[in-house]
Design a protein around this motif. Structure first.
Motif, mmCIF file in Angstrom:
data_model
loop_
_atom_site.group_PDB
_atom_site.id
_atom_site.type_symbol
_atom_site.label_atom_id
_atom_site.label_comp_id
_atom_site.label_asym_id
_atom_site.label_seq_id
_atom_site.Cartn_x
_atom_site.Cartn_y
_atom_site.Cartn_z
ATOM 1 N N ILE A 185 0.855 -1.189 0.000
ATOM 2 C CA ILE A 185 0.000 0.000 0.000
ATOM 3 C C ILE A 185 0.886 1.232 0.000
ATOM 4 O O ILE A 185 1.758 1.359 0.867
ATOM 5 C CB ILE A 185 -0.941 0.025 1.210
ATOM 6 C CG1 ILE A 185 -1.823 -1.228 1.238
ATOM 7 C CG2 ILE A 185 -1.820 1.277 1.170
ATOM 8 C CD1 ILE A 185 -2.753 -1.306 2.441
ATOM 9 N N ASN A 203 -2.194 -2.690 7.887
ATOM 10 C CA ASN A 203 -2.814 -2.073 6.702
ATOM 11 C C ASN A 203 -3.966 -1.163 7.096
ATOM 12 O O ASN A 203 -5.044 -1.189 6.480
ATOM 13 C CB ASN A 203 -3.307 -3.154 5.720
ATOM 14 C CG ASN A 203 -2.166 -3.860 5.025
ATOM 15 O OD1 ASN A 203 -1.057 -3.331 4.908
ATOM 16 N ND2 ASN A 203 -2.423 -5.071 4.559
ATOM 17 N N ALA A 212 -7.062 4.260 -0.624
ATOM 18 C CA ALA A 212 -5.718 3.687 -0.566
ATOM 19 C C ALA A 212 -5.232 3.340 -1.960
ATOM 20 O O ALA A 212 -6.020 2.905 -2.818
ATOM 21 C CB ALA A 212 -5.711 2.457 0.330
ATOM 22 N N ILE A 231 -3.157 0.806 -3.861
ATOM 23 C CA ILE A 231 -2.794 -0.566 -3.513
ATOM 24 C C ILE A 231 -2.287 -1.345 -4.713
ATOM 25 O O ILE A 231 -2.816 -1.222 -5.827
ATOM 26 C CB ILE A 231 -4.013 -1.302 -2.903
ATOM 27 C CG1 ILE A 231 -4.433 -0.621 -1.592
ATOM 28 C CG2 ILE A 231 -3.711 -2.772 -2.660
ATOM 29 C CD1 ILE A 231 -5.690 -1.182 -0.985
#
Length: 122
Positions: free
Chosen positions: A31, A76, A97, A99
């Motif tokens: 991430i 996370n 996010a 990712i």
């Protein structure tokens, strides 16, 4: 493949505090940025704060000194501590996010949570 689940929203009086959490799960390799956006009724979605993987934060001017973004890379998870809340902070808050999936040939993509309502009464 990826799920972002937010929690921590609610109703609070002006001057109060709330802490939002967002946990990412799924076939995640890495991430990059994680952040929080918000959207008030009749307004465009705006970036509130985001934080790099190394922990460097950025904030919109209207929340500087009141909100603090942090993250736990082992979980996370990204957090948003909101203090000295004002009625104008009322909005749906969305986690975001950047990712990379644990899938061959995967590319970096933006993922969003479902949103959590924050309401600040005067």
């Amino acid at each position: 493949q990826v799920q972002l689940v937010e929690s921590g929203g609610g109703l609070v009086q002006a001057g109060g505090s709330l802490r939002l959490s967002c946990a990412a799960s799924g076939i995640i390799f890495s991430i990059n940025y994680m952040g929080w956006y918000r959207q008030a009724p009749g307004k465009q979605r705006e970036l509130v704060a985001r934080i790099s993987r190394s922990g460097n934060p950025n904030y919109v001017d209207s929340v500087k000194g009141r909100f603090t973004i942090s993250r736990d890379n082992t979980k996370n998870t990204v957090y948003l501590q909101m203090n000295s809340l004002k009625p104008e902070d009322t909005a749906v808050y969305y986690c975001n996010a950047d990712i990379l999936l644990k899938v061959s040939g995967s590319r970096w993509n933006d993922y969003w949570g479902q949103g959590t309502q924050v309401t600040v009464s005067s």
